[in-house]
Design a protein around this motif. Structure first.
Motif, PDB file in Angstrom:
ATOM      1  N   ALA A 112       0.831  -1.201   0.000  1.00 17.02           N
ATOM      2  CA  ALA A 112       0.000   0.000   0.000  1.00 17.02           C
ATOM      3  C   ALA A 112       0.863   1.248   0.000  1.00 17.02           C
ATOM      4  N   SER A 113       0.389   2.255  -0.686  1.00 17.75           N
ATOM      5  CA  SER A 113       1.071   3.536  -0.682  1.00 17.75           C
ATOM      6  C   SER A 113       0.756   4.224   0.637  1.00 17.75           C
ATOM      7  N   CYS A 114       1.779   4.507   1.400  1.00 17.56           N
ATOM      8  CA  CYS A 114       1.582   5.116   2.707  1.00 17.56           C
ATOM      9  C   CYS A 114       1.996   6.581   2.696  1.00 17.56           C
ATOM     10  N   ASP A 115       2.025   7.182   1.505  1.00 12.48           N
ATOM     11  CA  ASP A 115       2.313   8.600   1.413  1.00 12.48           C
ATOM     12  C   ASP A 115       1.064   9.374   1.817  1.00 12.48           C
ATOM     13  N   LEU A 116       1.248  10.332   2.706  1.00  7.86           N
ATOM     14  CA  LEU A 116       0.110  11.121   3.160  1.00  7.86           C
ATOM     15  C   LEU A 116      -0.244  12.175   2.123  1.00  7.86           C
ATOM     16  N   ARG A 117      -1.530  12.325   1.902  1.00  2.33           N
ATOM     17  CA  ARG A 117      -2.026  13.407   1.061  1.00  2.33           C
ATOM     18  C   ARG A 117      -2.267  14.623   1.957  1.00  2.33           C
ATOM     19  N   GLN A 118      -2.613  15.724   1.334  1.00  2.00           N
ATOM     20  CA  GLN A 118      -2.882  16.932   2.084  1.00  2.00           C
ATOM     21  C   GLN A 118      -4.026  16.689   3.061  1.00  2.00           C
ATOM     22  N   ARG A 119      -3.890  17.178   4.282  1.00  2.00           N
ATOM     23  CA  ARG A 119      -4.897  17.099   5.341  1.00  2.00           C
ATOM     24  C   ARG A 119      -5.119  15.681   5.864  1.00  2.00           C
ATOM     25  N   GLU A 120      -4.187  14.748   5.624  1.00  2.00           N
ATOM     26  CA  GLU A 120      -4.256  13.404   6.196  1.00  2.00           C
ATOM     27  C   GLU A 120      -3.250  13.307   7.341  1.00  2.00           C
ATOM     28  N   PHE A 121      -3.505  12.361   8.244  1.00  2.00           N
ATOM     29  CA  PHE A 121      -2.595  12.145   9.363  1.00  2.00           C
ATOM     30  C   PHE A 121      -2.627  10.672   9.763  1.00  2.00           C
ATOM     31  N   TRP A 122      -1.550  10.227  10.384  1.00  2.00           N
ATOM     32  CA  TRP A 122      -1.475   8.859  10.902  1.00  2.00           C
ATOM     33  C   TRP A 122      -2.186   8.818  12.257  1.00  2.00           C
ATOM     34  N   ALA A 123      -3.263   8.049  12.345  1.00  2.00           N
ATOM     35  CA  ALA A 123      -3.914   7.825  13.632  1.00  2.00           C
ATOM     36  C   ALA A 123      -3.125   6.766  14.407  1.00  2.00           C
ATOM     37  N   LEU A 124      -2.580   5.793  13.695  1.00  2.00           N
ATOM     38  CA  LEU A 124      -1.687   4.759  14.242  1.00  2.00           C
ATOM     39  C   LEU A 124      -0.549   4.569  13.254  1.00  2.00           C
ATOM     40  N   LYS A 125       0.637   4.287  13.748  1.00  2.00           N
ATOM     41  CA  LYS A 125       1.759   4.050  12.843  1.00  2.00           C
ATOM     42  C   LYS A 125       2.743   3.077  13.494  1.00  2.00           C
ATOM     43  N   ASP A 126       3.095   2.031  12.748  1.00  2.00           N
ATOM     44  CA  ASP A 126       4.108   1.044  13.159  1.00  2.00           C
ATOM     45  C   ASP A 126       3.828   0.407  14.522  1.00  2.00           C
ATOM     46  N   ILE A 127       2.634  -0.098  14.713  1.00  2.00           N
ATOM     47  CA  ILE A 127       2.262  -0.768  15.960  1.00  2.00           C
ATOM     48  C   ILE A 127       2.541  -2.264  15.807  1.00  2.00           C
ATOM     49  N   ASP A 128       3.326  -2.814  16.715  1.00  2.00           N
ATOM     50  CA  ASP A 128       3.626  -4.245  16.755  1.00  2.00           C
ATOM     51  C   ASP A 128       3.135  -4.790  18.093  1.00  2.00           C
ATOM     52  N   LEU A 129       2.439  -5.911  18.044  1.00  2.00           N
ATOM     53  CA  LEU A 129       2.007  -6.544  19.280  1.00  2.00           C
ATOM     54  C   LEU A 129       1.783  -8.028  19.056  1.00  2.00           C
ATOM     55  N   LYS A 130       1.877  -8.756  20.163  1.00  3.28           N
ATOM     56  CA  LYS A 130       1.637 -10.193  20.137  1.00  3.28           C
ATOM     57  C   LYS A 130       1.002 -10.568  21.467  1.00  3.28           C
ATOM     58  N   LEU A 131      -0.084 -11.301  21.392  1.00  7.89           N
ATOM     59  CA  LEU A 131      -0.794 -11.724  22.587  1.00  7.89           C
ATOM     60  C   LEU A 131      -0.822 -13.247  22.607  1.00  7.89           C
ATOM     61  N   VAL A 132      -0.377 -13.822  23.702  1.00  3.94           N
ATOM     62  CA  VAL A 132      -0.299 -15.271  23.861  1.00  3.94           C
ATOM     63  C   VAL A 132      -1.433 -15.711  24.785  1.00  3.94           C
ATOM     64  N   ARG A 133      -1.920 -16.919  24.552  1.00  4.67           N
ATOM     65  CA  ARG A 133      -3.014 -17.473  25.367  1.00  4.67           C
ATOM     66  C   ARG A 133      -2.708 -17.271  26.853  1.00  4.67           C
ATOM     67  N   GLY A 134      -3.699 -16.725  27.584  1.00  3.33           N
ATOM     68  CA  GLY A 134      -3.546 -16.493  29.020  1.00  3.33           C
ATOM     69  C   GLY A 134      -3.093 -15.083  29.364  1.00  3.33           C
ATOM     70  N   GLU A 135      -2.616 -14.322  28.375  1.00  5.90           N
ATOM     71  CA  GLU A 135      -2.184 -12.950  28.626  1.00  5.90           C
ATOM     72  C   GLU A 135      -3.363 -11.995  28.460  1.00  5.90           C
ATOM     73  N   SER A 136      -3.197 -10.808  29.015  1.00  6.58           N
ATOM     74  CA  SER A 136      -4.188  -9.744  28.869  1.00  6.58           C
ATOM     75  C   SER A 136      -3.535  -8.572  28.162  1.00  6.58           C
ATOM     76  N   LEU A 137      -4.359  -7.740  27.554  1.00  7.14           N
ATOM     77  CA  LEU A 137      -3.875  -6.567  26.849  1.00  7.14           C
ATOM     78  C   LEU A 137      -4.608  -5.354  27.387  1.00  7.14           C
ATOM     79  N   GLY A 138      -3.866  -4.355  27.822  1.00  3.42           N
ATOM     80  CA  GLY A 138      -4.442  -3.097  28.276  1.00  3.42           C
ATOM     81  C   GLY A 138      -3.930  -1.977  27.390  1.00  3.42           C
ATOM     82  N   ILE A 139      -4.816  -1.103  26.966  1.00  7.45           N
ATOM     83  CA  ILE A 139      -4.436   0.016  26.114  1.00  7.45           C
ATOM     84  C   ILE A 139      -4.827   1.293  26.839  1.00  7.45           C
TER      85      ILE A 139
END
Length: 116
Positions: free
Chosen positions: A43-70
């Motif tokens: 995908a082209s990830c070049d921003l156009r005028q008036r666009e912004f990254w709401a999220l960028k380069d998020i990496d995560l891994k959840l294993v059985r039994g773990e919890s995730l808090g944001i």
């Protein structure tokens, strides 16, 4: 020792672009639809005028039994990330894989209101 089957959720390089302009949002919708139908591509990830990254380069891994808090400030992308993880919206960059089923309660706040 953890096995690959113990992974229940994995995200890599997850990103989402939003626009402050209706015209810019309409221009990007074609690429988003193609990605939703045919799967993620380079995908082209070049921003156009008036666009912004709401999220960028998020990496995560959840294993059985773990919890995730944001946690974060208002407007930091918490709900956007949860919607991507639940499959409600498609990321513009990266990928999310879920092994098993998910249930989302993101927009059910009306059910939790109390009256005095």
């Amino acid at each position: 020792m953890l096995k690959l089957s113990d992974t229940v959720l994995q995200g890599s390089g997850v990103g989402k672009i939003f626009s402050r302009s209706q015209a810019e949002a309409r221009q990007r919708i074609g690429s988003t639809l193609r990605q939703a139908i045919f799967g993620p591509a380079a995908a082209s990830c070049d921003l156009r005028q008036r666009e912004f990254w709401a999220l960028k380069d998020i990496d995560l891994k959840l294993v059985r039994g773990e919890s995730l808090g944001i946690i974060g400030l208002n407007g930091s992308g918490k709900t956007t990330l949860l919607r991507i993880l639940a499959g409600q919206i498609v990321p513009d960059a990266g990928f999310v894989r879920v092994w098993g089923r998910t249930a989302s309660m993101i927009d059910l706040t009306a059910g939790f209101q109390t009256f005095n």
